[in-house]
Design a protein around this motif. Structure first.
Motif, mmCIF file in Angstrom:
data_model
loop_
_atom_site.group_PDB
_atom_site.id
_atom_site.type_symbol
_atom_site.label_atom_id
_atom_site.label_comp_id
_atom_site.label_asym_id
_atom_site.label_seq_id
_atom_site.Cartn_x
_atom_site.Cartn_y
_atom_site.Cartn_z
ATOM 1 N N ILE A 33 -40.905 18.221 9.006
ATOM 2 C CA ILE A 33 -41.847 19.203 9.548
ATOM 3 C C ILE A 33 -42.507 18.620 10.784
ATOM 4 N N ARG A 34 -42.606 19.442 11.831
ATOM 5 C CA ARG A 34 -43.143 18.983 13.108
ATOM 6 C C ARG A 34 -44.585 19.457 13.283
ATOM 7 N N PRO A 35 -45.358 18.758 14.101
ATOM 8 C CA PRO A 35 -46.749 19.182 14.326
ATOM 9 C C PRO A 35 -46.812 20.609 14.851
ATOM 10 N N GLY A 36 -47.682 21.415 14.255
ATOM 11 C CA GLY A 36 -47.923 22.758 14.752
ATOM 12 C C GLY A 36 -46.894 23.803 14.390
ATOM 13 N N GLU A 37 -45.807 23.426 13.709
ATOM 14 C CA GLU A 37 -44.796 24.443 13.392
ATOM 15 C C GLU A 37 -45.180 25.231 12.147
ATOM 16 N N VAL A 38 -44.600 26.424 12.033
ATOM 17 C CA VAL A 38 -44.785 27.269 10.862
ATOM 18 C C VAL A 38 -43.451 27.338 10.129
ATOM 19 N N LEU A 39 -43.443 26.827 8.914
ATOM 20 C CA LEU A 39 -42.228 26.756 8.110
ATOM 21 C C LEU A 39 -42.414 27.587 6.851
ATOM 22 N N ALA A 40 -41.466 28.465 6.562
ATOM 23 C CA ALA A 40 -41.477 29.231 5.321
ATOM 24 C C ALA A 40 -40.403 28.687 4.388
ATOM 25 N N ILE A 41 -40.777 28.511 3.131
ATOM 26 C CA ILE A 41 -39.839 28.093 2.090
ATOM 27 C C ILE A 41 -39.652 29.277 1.150
ATOM 28 N N VAL A 42 -38.433 29.773 1.067
ATOM 29 C CA VAL A 42 -38.151 30.953 0.243
ATOM 30 C C VAL A 42 -37.099 30.591 -0.796
ATOM 31 N N GLY A 43 -36.939 31.497 -1.750
ATOM 32 C CA GLY A 43 -35.948 31.291 -2.799
ATOM 33 C C GLY A 43 -36.375 32.005 -4.062
ATOM 34 N N PRO A 44 -35.453 32.201 -4.992
ATOM 35 C CA PRO A 44 -35.784 32.897 -6.234
ATOM 36 C C PRO A 44 -36.719 32.074 -7.106
ATOM 37 N N SER A 45 -37.323 32.720 -8.092
ATOM 38 C CA SER A 45 -38.184 32.012 -9.042
ATOM 39 C C SER A 45 -37.376 30.910 -9.726
ATOM 40 N N GLY A 46 -38.001 29.749 -9.854
ATOM 41 C CA GLY A 46 -37.322 28.632 -10.496
ATOM 42 C C GLY A 46 -36.407 27.843 -9.596
ATOM 43 N N SER A 47 -36.396 28.160 -8.297
ATOM 44 C CA SER A 47 -35.470 27.481 -7.376
ATOM 45 C C SER A 47 -35.963 26.107 -6.952
ATOM 46 N N GLY A 48 -37.267 25.843 -7.118
ATOM 47 C CA GLY A 48 -37.804 24.538 -6.734
ATOM 48 C C GLY A 48 -38.721 24.572 -5.535
ATOM 49 N N LYS A 49 -39.014 25.770 -5.009
ATOM 50 C CA LYS A 49 -39.771 25.832 -3.766
ATOM 51 C C LYS A 49 -41.225 25.381 -3.938
ATOM 52 N N THR A 50 -41.882 25.773 -5.020
ATOM 53 C CA THR A 50 -43.264 25.321 -5.233
ATOM 54 C C THR A 50 -43.292 23.832 -5.556
ATOM 55 N N THR A 51 -42.313 23.353 -6.295
ATOM 56 C CA THR A 51 -42.229 21.913 -6.564
ATOM 57 C C THR A 51 -42.088 21.138 -5.262
ATOM 58 N N LEU A 52 -41.275 21.654 -4.346
ATOM 59 C CA LEU A 52 -41.106 20.992 -3.051
ATOM 60 C C LEU A 52 -42.439 20.930 -2.306
ATOM 61 N N LEU A 53 -43.175 22.033 -2.287
ATOM 62 C CA LEU A 53 -44.483 22.038 -1.627
ATOM 63 C C LEU A 53 -45.404 21.004 -2.257
ATOM 64 N N HIS A 54 -45.436 20.944 -3.578
ATOM 65 C CA HIS A 54 -46.334 20.004 -4.264
ATOM 66 C C HIS A 54 -45.944 18.548 -4.020
ATOM 67 N N VAL A 55 -44.658 18.285 -3.904
ATOM 68 C CA VAL A 55 -44.218 16.914 -3.612
ATOM 69 C C VAL A 55 -44.579 16.532 -2.178
ATOM 70 N N LEU A 56 -44.336 17.424 -1.221
ATOM 71 C CA LEU A 56 -44.682 17.135 0.175
ATOM 72 C C LEU A 56 -46.180 16.941 0.351
ATOM 73 N N ALA A 57 -46.978 17.656 -0.450
ATOM 74 C CA ALA A 57 -48.432 17.598 -0.327
ATOM 75 C C ALA A 57 -49.055 16.448 -1.112
ATOM 76 N N GLY A 58 -48.237 15.685 -1.822
ATOM 77 C CA GLY A 58 -48.786 14.563 -2.573
ATOM 78 C C GLY A 58 -49.441 14.962 -3.881
ATOM 79 N N ILE A 59 -49.249 16.207 -4.315
ATOM 80 C CA ILE A 59 -49.782 16.634 -5.613
ATOM 81 C C ILE A 59 -48.911 16.073 -6.727
ATOM 82 N N LEU A 60 -47.603 16.094 -6.509
ATOM 83 C CA LEU A 60 -46.636 15.498 -7.433
ATOM 84 C C LEU A 60 -45.923 14.338 -6.755
ATOM 85 N N ARG A 61 -45.571 13.357 -7.533
ATOM 86 C CA ARG A 61 -44.718 12.273 -7.030
ATOM 87 C C ARG A 61 -43.259 12.623 -7.312
#
Length: 230
Positions: free
Chosen positions: A33-61
């Motif tokens: 991810i680059r400074p200032g960019e807007v990135l959308a993560i899409v996919g069906p339920s259970g695909s891993g998109k929220t997990t990816l957000l939580h890992v990138l944000a340091g909520i999950l290891r």
């Protein structure tokens, strides 16, 4: 699919794996991810998109792989340091806003500044300025229960931006709103983020919302299946 990592990337996930029992929510994701960019993560339920957000944000290891911010690994930090990182470098907007019901709009917005040690008078002044930018002048002293869903979500956006984070993570930020209110709220988020040059990472089921991003990645079965640049 692997997203190439370049010199201008500052939040980077490499080979990210996250398992829940036998199931792999992430199965080796590379994302930059680059400074200032807007990135959308899409996919069906259970695909891993929220997990990816939580890992990138340091909520999950991650169970495997690396997360780097400005070239420094954050996945190896202890919980206290990752919590401090989230307070200072990241902002969050969730589907339900997650405002503190007992606090006013201005107090909710000022909260991350106060937690970072900003003096109360200055924090409240900056909070009122953000609420004004987001079209909420005159609502500074209202509590969340006295506002519409769209207004409350704008307060959540103001709170996320108040400390000028490097990245805003938005998990289904318009999911609880009607189409018209959701579109207006999303536009408010993107416009406000541009004033701080914050990157915005949005997890969404809404394809119209995703179309407002500069780049979209589609997650399926814990992997990036497709990437689209606008």
């Amino acid at each position: 699919m692997t997203t190439p990592v370049g010199d201008t990337d500052f939040l980077v996930g490499r080979g990210l794996v996250k398992r829940y029992g036998e199931a792999a929510a992430l199965a080796g994701v590379d994302l930059a991810i680059r400074p200032g960019e807007v990135l959308a993560i899409v996919g069906p339920s259970g695909s891993g998109k929220t997990t990816l957000l939580h890992v990138l944000a340091g909520i999950l290891r991650p169970d495997d792989g690396q997360v780097l911010l400005g070239g420094h690994r954050i996945d190896q930090l202890g919980e206290a340091k990752r919590s401090a990182l989230r307070r200072h470098e990241f902002g969050f907007v969730f589907q339900q806003g997650m405002l503190v019901a007992e606090l006013t709009a201005a107090e909710n917005t000022a909260l991350p500044l106060l937690l970072a040690g900003t003096r109360k008078a200055q924090a409240m002044s900056e909070a009122r300025g953000w609420l004004e930018r987001l079209g909420l002048s005159g609502m500074e002293d209202r509590h969340p229960g006295e506002m519409s869903g769209g207004q409350a979500q704008r307060v959540a956006i103001a709170r996320a931006l108040a400390h000028r984070p490097k990245v805003i993570f938005a998990d289904e930020p318009t999911g609880a709103l009607d189409t018209k209110t959701g579109a207006a709220t999303m536009q408010a988020l993107l416009s406000a983020a541009r004033t701080t040059n914050s990157a915005v990472v949005i997890v969404t089921h809404d394809r119209e919302l995703a179309a407002k991003a500069g780049r979209t990645v589609e997650i399926r079965d814990g992997l990036i299946a497709k990437e689209v640049l606008v």
